[in-house]
Design a protein around this motif. Structure first.
Motif, PDB file in Angstrom:
ATOM      1  N   GLU A 142       0.757  -1.176   0.060  1.00  0.00           N
ATOM      2  CA  GLU A 142       0.020  -0.083   0.005  1.00  0.00           C
ATOM      3  C   GLU A 142       0.845   1.378  -0.030  1.00  0.00           C
ATOM      4  N   THR A 143       2.020   1.079   0.833  1.00  0.00           N
ATOM      5  CA  THR A 143       2.934   2.421   0.868  1.00  0.00           C
ATOM      6  C   THR A 143       4.332   2.122   0.148  1.00  0.00           C
ATOM      7  N   PHE A 144       4.356   0.980  -0.626  1.00  0.00           N
ATOM      8  CA  PHE A 144       5.490   0.663  -1.353  1.00  0.00           C
ATOM      9  C   PHE A 144       6.702   0.675  -0.530  1.00  0.00           C
ATOM     10  N   GLN A 145       6.485  -0.258   0.545  1.00  0.00           N
ATOM     11  CA  GLN A 145       7.628  -0.403   1.244  1.00  0.00           C
ATOM     12  C   GLN A 145       8.018  -1.808   1.683  1.00  0.00           C
ATOM     13  N   ARG A 146       9.338  -1.998   2.038  1.00  0.00           N
ATOM     14  CA  ARG A 146       9.729  -3.276   1.998  1.00  0.00           C
ATOM     15  C   ARG A 146       9.187  -4.247   3.444  1.00  0.00           C
ATOM     16  N   ARG A 147       8.751  -3.190   4.549  1.00  0.00           N
ATOM     17  CA  ARG A 147       8.166  -3.917   5.725  1.00  0.00           C
ATOM     18  C   ARG A 147       6.734  -3.986   5.917  1.00  0.00           C
ATOM     19  N   ASN A 148       6.177  -4.755   6.847  1.00  0.00           N
ATOM     20  CA  ASN A 148       4.708  -4.768   6.853  1.00  0.00           C
ATOM     21  C   ASN A 148       4.302  -3.641   7.937  1.00  0.00           C
ATOM     22  N   ALA A 149       3.062  -3.730   8.341  1.00  0.00           N
ATOM     23  CA  ALA A 149       2.409  -2.551   9.182  1.00  0.00           C
ATOM     24  C   ALA A 149       3.117  -2.539  10.495  1.00  0.00           C
ATOM     25  N   LEU A 150       3.728  -3.437  11.039  1.00  0.00           N
ATOM     26  CA  LEU A 150       4.222  -3.570  12.278  1.00  0.00           C
ATOM     27  C   LEU A 150       5.809  -3.268  12.177  1.00  0.00           C
ATOM     28  N   GLY A 151       6.317  -2.852  11.033  1.00  0.00           N
ATOM     29  CA  GLY A 151       7.674  -2.391  10.787  1.00  0.00           C
ATOM     30  C   GLY A 151       8.480  -3.390  10.760  1.00  0.00           C
ATOM     31  N   ILE A 152       8.300  -4.808  10.612  1.00  0.00           N
ATOM     32  CA  ILE A 152       9.280  -5.686  10.581  1.00  0.00           C
ATOM     33  C   ILE A 152       9.528  -6.323   9.304  1.00  0.00           C
ATOM     34  N   ASP A 153      10.496  -6.846   9.092  1.00  0.00           N
ATOM     35  CA  ASP A 153      10.604  -7.635   7.690  1.00  0.00           C
ATOM     36  C   ASP A 153      10.018  -9.297   7.868  1.00  0.00           C
ATOM     37  N   ILE A 154       8.957  -9.438   7.263  1.00  0.00           N
ATOM     38  CA  ILE A 154       8.602 -10.736   7.323  1.00  0.00           C
ATOM     39  C   ILE A 154       9.465 -11.744   7.196  1.00  0.00           C
ATOM     40  N   ASN A 155      10.307 -11.641   6.177  1.00  0.00           N
ATOM     41  CA  ASN A 155      11.414 -12.530   5.799  1.00  0.00           C
ATOM     42  C   ASN A 155      12.354 -12.706   7.116  1.00  0.00           C
ATOM     43  N   ARG A 156      12.146 -12.195   8.172  1.00  0.00           N
ATOM     44  CA  ARG A 156      13.167 -12.420   9.296  1.00  0.00           C
ATOM     45  C   ARG A 156      12.108 -12.749  10.519  1.00  0.00           C
ATOM     46  N   ASP A 157      10.937 -13.379  10.179  1.00  0.00           N
ATOM     47  CA  ASP A 157      10.054 -13.520  11.047  1.00  0.00           C
ATOM     48  C   ASP A 157       9.747 -15.170  10.926  1.00  0.00           C
ATOM     49  N   ALA A 158      10.431 -15.982  10.396  1.00  0.00           N
ATOM     50  CA  ALA A 158      10.274 -17.296  10.377  1.00  0.00           C
ATOM     51  C   ALA A 158      10.248 -18.074  11.861  1.00  0.00           C
ATOM     52  N   LEU A 159      11.018 -17.790  12.721  1.00  0.00           N
ATOM     53  CA  LEU A 159      11.214 -18.288  13.971  1.00  0.00           C
ATOM     54  C   LEU A 159      10.105 -17.586  15.067  1.00  0.00           C
ATOM     55  N   ARG A 160       9.947 -16.479  15.335  1.00  0.00           N
ATOM     56  CA  ARG A 160       9.114 -15.691  16.259  1.00  0.00           C
ATOM     57  C   ARG A 160       7.718 -15.683  15.815  1.00  0.00           C
ATOM     58  N   LEU A 161       7.512 -15.498  14.581  1.00  0.00           N
ATOM     59  CA  LEU A 161       6.127 -15.509  13.881  1.00  0.00           C
ATOM     60  C   LEU A 161       5.184 -14.301  14.740  1.00  0.00           C
ATOM     61  N   GLN A 162       5.625 -13.596  14.710  1.00  0.00           N
ATOM     62  CA  GLN A 162       4.995 -12.589  15.071  1.00  0.00           C
ATOM     63  C   GLN A 162       3.894 -11.896  14.297  1.00  0.00           C
ATOM     64  N   SER A 163       4.228 -11.861  13.170  1.00  0.00           N
ATOM     65  CA  SER A 163       3.342 -11.062  12.148  1.00  0.00           C
ATOM     66  C   SER A 163       2.506 -11.965  11.543  1.00  0.00           C
ATOM     67  N   PRO A 164       1.297 -11.785  11.378  1.00  0.00           N
ATOM     68  CA  PRO A 164       0.140 -12.574  10.852  1.00  0.00           C
ATOM     69  C   PRO A 164       0.475 -13.106   9.378  1.00  0.00           C
TER      70      PRO A 164
END
Length: 481
Positions: A142-164
């Motif tokens: 929506e804002t043409f940015q790398r990160r999601n609305a939480l401000g994290i890189d989804i591709n660095r969330d495979a272990l913690r899984l905080q992003s939906p």
């Protein structure tokens, strides 16, 4: 007897390779028939693909299911097709500003629905079941940015899984237990195939699953398919394939999906000359992914030597938009010979639907180990500072440039930061600073040879003053208030 059997096997393998090469050629030649026409620019949003998904949903050939929501409540939808027993999972736009393969996915869906290529599609869809998650990070898109609305890189969330969004990826991977996964990204256009001036238009990686970078059967299968895809791309972008670093990243989805048992193929869409919206690269994604699916369905990739993977050159990052070599630069009364590496950086407009360019000097000095999409040998040319004038007539910018004028005091249009004219439009209070070149500075100056101005560099774009502006590849000027 053994010799005859061996000869027959080689002949059959050659015939299989020839058939697949013929398929690839036909896919490339007929691409425009299957290209999704509503997606023609990189800045696509969740709302842009919803009508396309609804159209697919109405087609009984496909299954469409909502598999989750983004943080801001946008639907994540999985599109499945095929009757085969082998699951293949493809996902794109995990980073919101990396949409090239998202467009290619909808081209592939058109292809799979069309009556053409009946035999080849029968092979793919009878052996495989394909699952597409076309936009993993719609909030970032929506804002043409790398990160999601939480401000994290989804591709660095495979272990913690905080992003939906990451939770959805993990759940789908586990439920499908896919044999192959296609992790589809964009990389900077400034990557090149190592030790060459050619951009890494497509980069591949069979992700490592441990720090030792061991190669088991799962990873080896990914490597073999990548070797085949590289062979395809060489037909259309020779020398423009790179191999992404395989350093193990324990938080990344690709690395973990390989660890969980899926042969992971990372595809990074880089740069291609005169293709700012990456439409040619989109086409290469379409051709190479479909060809990869075909070789997986046929099982022919298994005969490819895994050692050939190492022959693909590594990625490097040694490219500029414009490289000016051997220019004479006067400083404090003394002449120096320098190279300039210039970037034309994209600046998003309000709404994140389009952009303009703001140039900057990336580096200067001895840049003999670097390359440019455009390179100009300025041996014998002297860098000349730009002039400032006041005028209301900017309808003939070439005449101003020939006089060494790049900055014009004039009436400024409201609420605009750039102009299509190859000039800097400035307000009445503007004053030129003393001229100098340094990394980060806006590259705007002239080149003089034998006492005559021959070229202008305006906001990072090189213009030949002997040719009409409209015939040249110019980005934009800037407006300073």
């Amino acid at each position: 007897m053994i010799k005859n059997i061996l000869s027959l096997a080689i002949a059959l393998l050659s015939l299989s390779v020839y058939a697949q090469d013929a398929l690839t050629s036909k896919l490339y030649e007929t691409y425009e028939e299957f290209k999704e026409p509503s997606l023609g620019k990189r800045r696509i949003k969740h709302s842009d693909i919803q009508p396309l998904i609804q159209k697919v949903k109405a087609n009984p050939k496909f299954e469409v299911q909502k598999v989750g929501e983004s943080i801001q409540g946008r639907d994540l939808q999985l599109i499945s097709v095929g009757t085969g027993s082998e699951n293949i999972f493809l996902w794109s736009q995990m980073h919101g500003d990396e949409p090239t393969a998202t467009q290619a996915i909808f081209d592939i869906l058109h292809f799979l629905d069309a009556p053409d290529f009946k035999e080849e599609k029968e092979v793919i869809l009878s052996q495989l079941k394909l699952h597409f998650l076309p936009m993993v990070n719609p909030d970032g898109a929506e804002t043409f940015q790398r990160r999601n609305a939480l401000g994290i890189d989804i591709n660095r969330d495979a272990l913690r899984l905080q992003s939906p969004e990451g939770q959805v990826l993990k759940r789908i991977r586990d439920s499908l237990d896919a044999s192959f996964g296609f992790n589809l990204h964009d990389q900077s256009k400034y990557y090149n195939a190592k030790l060459t001036a050619k951009p890494a238009t497509i980069s591949y990686l069979a992700t490592a699953y441990n720090y030792e970078k061991d190669i088991n059967e799962v990873r080896a299968n990914a490597m073999k398919v990548i070797v085949y895809m590289n062979k395809i791309i060489q037909n259309y972008a020779p020398g423009q394939v790179g191999r992404y670093s395989d350093d193990f990243e324990p938080r990344a989805f690709g690395d973990n999906i390989a660890k969980w048992g899926t042969s992971l193929i990372l595809i990074e869409s880089g740069g291609f000359t005169n293709d700012p919206e990456k439409q040619e690269i989109r086409k290469l994604n379409y051709v190479s992914i479909l060809s990869a699916l075909y070789t997986i369905a046929k099982g022919s990739y298994k005969d490819i030597p895994v050692e050939d993977y190492e022959k693909i050159p590594h990625n490097d990052r040694q490219l500029f938009d414009l490289k000016i070599e051997n220019a004479t630069y006067e400083l404090l009364g003394k002449d120096y010979i320098i190279d300039l590496g210039i970037f034309r950086n994209e600046v998003d407009l309000n709404g994140h639907d389009d952009f303009y360019y703001r140039g900057s000097v990336g580096d200067q000095g001895d840049l003999s180990t670097f390359y440019g999409y455009e390179t100009f040998d300025a041996t014998g040319y002297k860098i000349v500072p730009p002039k400032l004038v006041t005028t209301s007539n900017i309808t003939k910018p070439l005449a101003l440039l020939k006089e060494g004028v790049a900055y014009v005091k004039t009436a400024l249009p409201e609420k605009k930061a750039f102009t299509d004219a190859p000039l800097f439009l400035v307000d009445q209070d503007f004053e030129l600073r003393p001229f100098g070149l340094w990394p980060g500075a806006n590259p705007t100056f002239f080149l003089e040879k034998e006492g005559k101005l021959t070229h202008a560099v305006i906001n990072g774009s090189l213009l030949d003053l002997s040719r009409p502006i409209e015939e040249q590849n110019f980005g934009n000027g800037l407006i300073y208030r």
